[in-house]
Design a protein around this motif. Structure first.
Motif, PDB file in Angstrom:
ATOM      1  N   SER A 124       3.309   9.792  -9.932  1.00  0.00           N
ATOM      2  CA  SER A 124       2.566   9.892 -11.197  1.00  0.00           C
ATOM      3  C   SER A 124       1.808  11.214 -11.270  1.00  0.00           C
ATOM      4  O   SER A 124       1.747  11.849 -12.326  1.00  0.00           O
ATOM      5  CB  SER A 124       1.579   8.740 -11.325  1.00  0.00           C
ATOM      6  OG  SER A 124       2.272   7.528 -11.414  1.00  0.00           O
ATOM      7  N   SER A 125       1.188  11.651 -10.166  1.00  0.00           N
ATOM      8  CA  SER A 125       0.450  12.915 -10.214  1.00  0.00           C
ATOM      9  C   SER A 125       1.364  14.122 -10.283  1.00  0.00           C
ATOM     10  O   SER A 125       0.992  15.130 -10.840  1.00  0.00           O
ATOM     11  CB  SER A 125      -0.509  13.091  -9.068  1.00  0.00           C
ATOM     12  OG  SER A 125      -0.269  12.330  -7.991  1.00  0.00           O
ATOM     13  N   ASP A 169       0.822  -1.212   0.000  1.00  0.00           N
ATOM     14  CA  ASP A 169       0.000   0.000   0.000  1.00  0.00           C
ATOM     15  C   ASP A 169       0.856   1.261   0.000  1.00  0.00           C
ATOM     16  O   ASP A 169       0.548   2.235  -0.687  1.00  0.00           O
ATOM     17  CB  ASP A 169      -0.943   0.009   1.203  1.00  0.00           C
ATOM     18  CG  ASP A 169      -2.028  -1.055   1.109  1.00  0.00           C
ATOM     19  OD1 ASP A 169      -2.240  -1.600   0.001  1.00  0.00           O
ATOM     20  OD2 ASP A 169      -2.649  -1.350   2.147  1.00  0.00           O
ATOM     21  N   ALA A 170       1.935   1.239   0.762  1.00  0.00           N
ATOM     22  CA  ALA A 170       2.837   2.389   0.801  1.00  0.00           C
ATOM     23  C   ALA A 170       3.497   2.602  -0.558  1.00  0.00           C
ATOM     24  O   ALA A 170       3.611   3.738  -1.031  1.00  0.00           O
ATOM     25  CB  ALA A 170       3.896   2.199   1.884  1.00  0.00           C
ATOM     26  N   ALA A 171       3.920   1.524  -1.202  1.00  0.00           N
ATOM     27  CA  ALA A 171       4.545   1.639  -2.525  1.00  0.00           C
ATOM     28  C   ALA A 171       3.554   2.174  -3.544  1.00  0.00           C
ATOM     29  O   ALA A 171       3.900   3.030  -4.373  1.00  0.00           O
ATOM     30  CB  ALA A 171       5.089   0.284  -2.969  1.00  0.00           C
ATOM     31  N   GLU A 172       2.311   1.712  -3.484  1.00  0.00           N
ATOM     32  CA  GLU A 172       1.291   2.208  -4.407  1.00  0.00           C
ATOM     33  C   GLU A 172       1.006   3.688  -4.169  1.00  0.00           C
ATOM     34  O   GLU A 172       0.791   4.446  -5.111  1.00  0.00           O
ATOM     35  CB  GLU A 172       0.009   1.390  -4.270  1.00  0.00           C
ATOM     36  CG  GLU A 172       0.139  -0.010  -4.835  1.00  0.00           C
ATOM     37  CD  GLU A 172      -1.088  -0.869  -4.583  1.00  0.00           C
ATOM     38  OE1 GLU A 172      -2.035  -0.403  -3.906  1.00  0.00           O
ATOM     39  OE2 GLU A 172      -1.101  -2.015  -5.060  1.00  0.00           O
ATOM     40  N   ALA A 173       1.036   4.120  -2.911  1.00  0.00           N
ATOM     41  CA  ALA A 173       0.819   5.535  -2.604  1.00  0.00           C
ATOM     42  C   ALA A 173       1.948   6.392  -3.163  1.00  0.00           C
ATOM     43  O   ALA A 173       1.704   7.468  -3.718  1.00  0.00           O
ATOM     44  CB  ALA A 173       0.694   5.737  -1.099  1.00  0.00           C
ATOM     45  N   VAL A 174       3.177   5.908  -3.050  1.00  0.00           N
ATOM     46  CA  VAL A 174       4.320   6.654  -3.602  1.00  0.00           C
ATOM     47  C   VAL A 174       4.218   6.721  -5.115  1.00  0.00           C
ATOM     48  O   VAL A 174       4.450   7.772  -5.722  1.00  0.00           O
ATOM     49  CB  VAL A 174       5.654   6.009  -3.150  1.00  0.00           C
ATOM     50  CG1 VAL A 174       6.831   6.594  -3.903  1.00  0.00           C
ATOM     51  CG2 VAL A 174       5.842   6.180  -1.656  1.00  0.00           C
ATOM     52  N   ILE A 175       3.857   5.619  -5.749  1.00  0.00           N
ATOM     53  CA  ILE A 175       3.708   5.599  -7.206  1.00  0.00           C
ATOM     54  C   ILE A 175       2.611   6.566  -7.641  1.00  0.00           C
ATOM     55  O   ILE A 175       2.778   7.326  -8.607  1.00  0.00           O
ATOM     56  CB  ILE A 175       3.417   4.171  -7.699  1.00  0.00           C
ATOM     57  CG1 ILE A 175       4.655   3.304  -7.521  1.00  0.00           C
ATOM     58  CG2 ILE A 175       2.958   4.170  -9.151  1.00  0.00           C
ATOM     59  CD1 ILE A 175       4.413   1.822  -7.718  1.00  0.00           C
ATOM     60  N   THR A 176       1.499   6.582  -6.929  1.00  0.00           N
ATOM     61  CA  THR A 176       0.419   7.506  -7.249  1.00  0.00           C
ATOM     62  C   THR A 176       0.876   8.947  -7.099  1.00  0.00           C
ATOM     63  O   THR A 176       0.593   9.798  -7.958  1.00  0.00           O
ATOM     64  CB  THR A 176      -0.808   7.240  -6.356  1.00  0.00           C
ATOM     65  OG1 THR A 176      -1.212   5.886  -6.518  1.00  0.00           O
ATOM     66  CG2 THR A 176      -1.952   8.166  -6.678  1.00  0.00           C
ATOM     67  N   PHE A 177       1.608   9.241  -6.050  1.00  0.00           N
ATOM     68  CA  PHE A 177       2.113  10.598  -5.820  1.00  0.00           C
ATOM     69  C   PHE A 177       3.053  11.020  -6.948  1.00  0.00           C
ATOM     70  O   PHE A 177       2.906  12.104  -7.508  1.00  0.00           O
ATOM     71  CB  PHE A 177       2.828  10.677  -4.474  1.00  0.00           C
ATOM     72  CG  PHE A 177       3.551  11.968  -4.250  1.00  0.00           C
ATOM     73  CD1 PHE A 177       2.841  13.124  -3.960  1.00  0.00           C
ATOM     74  CD2 PHE A 177       4.916  12.032  -4.374  1.00  0.00           C
ATOM     75  CE1 PHE A 177       3.504  14.330  -3.770  1.00  0.00           C
ATOM     76  CE2 PHE A 177       5.593  13.229  -4.183  1.00  0.00           C
ATOM     77  CZ  PHE A 177       4.879  14.377  -3.888  1.00  0.00           C
TER      78      PHE A 177
END
Length: 56
Positions: free
Chosen positions: A52-53, A42-50
């Motif tokens: 990417s945005s 979940d933390a890795a996905e949050a970093v990727i989302t950040f």
């Protein structure tokens, strides 16, 4: 010299505790590891989302 021995002792105690937990309560240990992996994912996905945005 004493600090090195205390470090080794703490390491061995930690490993022994983990082994005891895995042997005595394998189901709970597996659930704990699964929750850690889920949190890391979940933390890795949050970093990727950040990231990417920021770059989109």
């Amino acid at each position: 010299m004493i600090a090195v021995n205390a470090k080794k002792l703490a390491s061995f105690a930690g490993i022994a505790l983990v082994l005891f937990f895995v042997i005595a309560r394998p189901t709970e240990a597996a659930g704990f590891v699964d929750s850690i992996i889920t949190a890391l994912r979940d933390a890795a996905e949050a970093v990727i989302t950040f990231v990417s945005s920021v770059f989109s």
